[in-house]
Design an enzyme around this catalytic site. Structure first.
Site, PDB file in Angstrom:
ATOM      1  CG  HIS A 101      -4.704 -13.384  55.118  1.00 20.32           C
ATOM      2  ND1 HIS A 101      -5.338 -13.319  53.904  1.00 20.32           N
ATOM      3  CD2 HIS A 101      -5.594 -13.936  55.979  1.00 20.32           C
ATOM      4  CE1 HIS A 101      -6.570 -13.794  54.011  1.00 20.32           C
ATOM      5  NE2 HIS A 101      -6.756 -14.193  55.266  1.00 20.32           N
ATOM      6  CG  ASP A 103      -7.558 -17.016  58.397  1.00 18.37           C
ATOM      7  OD1 ASP A 103      -7.492 -16.057  57.594  1.00 18.37           O
ATOM      8  OD2 ASP A 103      -8.185 -18.068  58.159  1.00 18.37           O
ATOM      9  CG  HIS A 258      -6.194 -17.981  52.957  1.00 17.70           C
ATOM     10  ND1 HIS A 258      -5.662 -18.287  54.202  1.00 17.70           N
ATOM     11  CD2 HIS A 258      -7.287 -17.221  53.206  1.00 17.70           C
ATOM     12  CE1 HIS A 258      -6.390 -17.733  55.139  1.00 17.70           C
ATOM     13  NE2 HIS A 258      -7.393 -17.074  54.572  1.00 17.70           N
ATOM     14  NE  ARG A 273     -11.704 -17.007  59.300  1.00 19.24           N
ATOM     15  CZ  ARG A 273     -10.891 -15.958  59.308  1.00 19.24           C
ATOM     16  NH1 ARG A 273     -10.502 -15.413  58.170  1.00 19.24           N
ATOM     17  NH2 ARG A 273     -10.471 -15.459  60.449  1.00 19.24           N
TER      18      ARG A 273
HETATM   19  C1  SIN Z   1     -10.543 -15.456  54.499  1.00 12.96           C
HETATM   20  O1  SIN Z   1      -9.458 -14.945  54.310  1.00 12.96           O
HETATM   21  O2  SIN Z   1     -10.810 -16.029  55.524  1.00 12.96           O
HETATM   22  C2  SIN Z   1     -11.600 -15.379  53.412  1.00 12.96           C
HETATM   23  C3  SIN Z   1     -11.263 -16.174  52.220  1.00 12.96           C
HETATM   24  C4  SIN Z   1     -12.332 -16.070  51.161  1.00 12.96           C
HETATM   25  O3  SIN Z   1     -13.279 -15.312  51.327  1.00 12.96           O
HETATM   26  O4  SIN Z   1     -12.218 -16.776  50.159  1.00 12.96           O
END
Ligand code: SIN
Length: 285
Positions: A101, A103, A258, A273
């Site tokens: 995805h 974000d 990611h 985050r």
């Molecule tokens: C996310 O998608 O923001 C999390 C990524 C992660 O936990 O490595």
């Protein structure tokens, strides 16, 4: 005038990503270099940071305004920070971020960047994979690129945050997410987005939020969307971030996708985050 600090930038793969050594996120003298490196490499793993939540946010402000995030509950004292947690005894079917995805790509102004800081790590595993969406675009045929440049793509949070989305079924034990009808909204973005800072072209699709091409049904769109996502996820278009205590990852949310790897059952992982606001995307003119 602020002195430029000597920071070392080491590419992580041929496709994208770099490790940043010798930087201090608290030192404004490093911020311009870090921003430039982010635009060049798409994702950075900045090592050896020691940041309070307030300092984490202050670093992010060097890139843009932290975004008040939709759906996901934030830290009580820091409404711009979400805690991405998997508990040691958690056995859910998925972790937060465990699908390819970008974000919140379903927002009218998709975030420019995200910045994830390791607070507690498992003794092994819990890496994060990244794909280059500029690389994905560049390695398509000329004919396919030309066709996609004329298309829009509807993004929606509904598979995750809508009334029948994953989070409506309360699938995560350790995080509070409020799913609801607003999760079903759709926003159309160009399939090929032009990045305002450098004019790079990026394939703006991902597995979970890009649901159909503008003017087409989901059934009609599905084969090509699937092809594009799988094309982006070829091993040679990826890099893998391995976390260490003090690691701070920063990614351009418009040129990468990611995937959080869930391979550390029995161990706790906690990350903070901050999501940095972007602008509405424009396509190829
Ligand atoms: C996310 O998608 O923001 C999390 C990524 C992660 O936990 O490595």
């Amino acid at each position: 005038m602020a002195q430029k600090s000597a920071i070392e930038i080491k590419p992580l793969s041929g496709a994208l990503g770099a490790e940043v050594l010798g930087a201090d996120g608290k030192d404004p003298a490093t911020h311009e270099q870090i921003h430039d490196a982010l635009m060049d490499h798409g994702v950075l793993m900045i090592r050896d940071q020691d940041l309070t939540p307030a300092q984490h946010k202050a670093f992010c402000r060097s890139l843009g305004e932290p975004l008040p995030v939709p759906f996901v509950h934030t830290l009580e004292d820091h409404p711009e920070i979400i805690a991405v947690i998997k508990e040691a005894d958690e056995r859910t079917e998925m972790v937060f971020g465990g699908t390819w995805h970008t974000d919140f790509s379903f927002l009218a102004a998709p975030p420019k960047a995200s910045c994830l800081y390791a607070r507690e790590l498992p003794p092994f595993g819990g890496d994060t994979l990244f794909a280059s969406m500029t690389g994905a675009y560049e390695t398509l045929s000329r004919g396919m690129r030309a066709m996609l440049e004329g298309l829009g793509v509807a993004h929606s949070g509904r598979r995750s945050y809508g009334p029948v989305g994953t989070f409506a079924n309360d699938q995560l034990d350790s995080m509070n997410v409020t799913a609801g009808e607003s999760g079903d909204a759709e926003v159309v973005h160009p399939v090929v987005a032009v990045i305002p800072e450098n004019g790079k072209r990026s394939l703006f699709v991902n597995d979970i939020y890009a649901i159909r091409f503008d003017g087409m049904t989901e059934a009609e769109s599905e084969p090509l969307l699937k092809f594009l996502c799988e094309h982006a996820q070829r091993p040679e278009n990826l890099c893998r971030l391995t976390w260490r205590p003090g690691s701070l990852a920063l990614w351009d949310n418009r040129t990468t996708t990611h995937y959080a790897i869930d391979d550390y059952d029995g161990h706790r992982r906690e990350m903070h985050r901050v999501t940095i606001a972007g602008v509405p995307l424009t396509g190829v003119q």
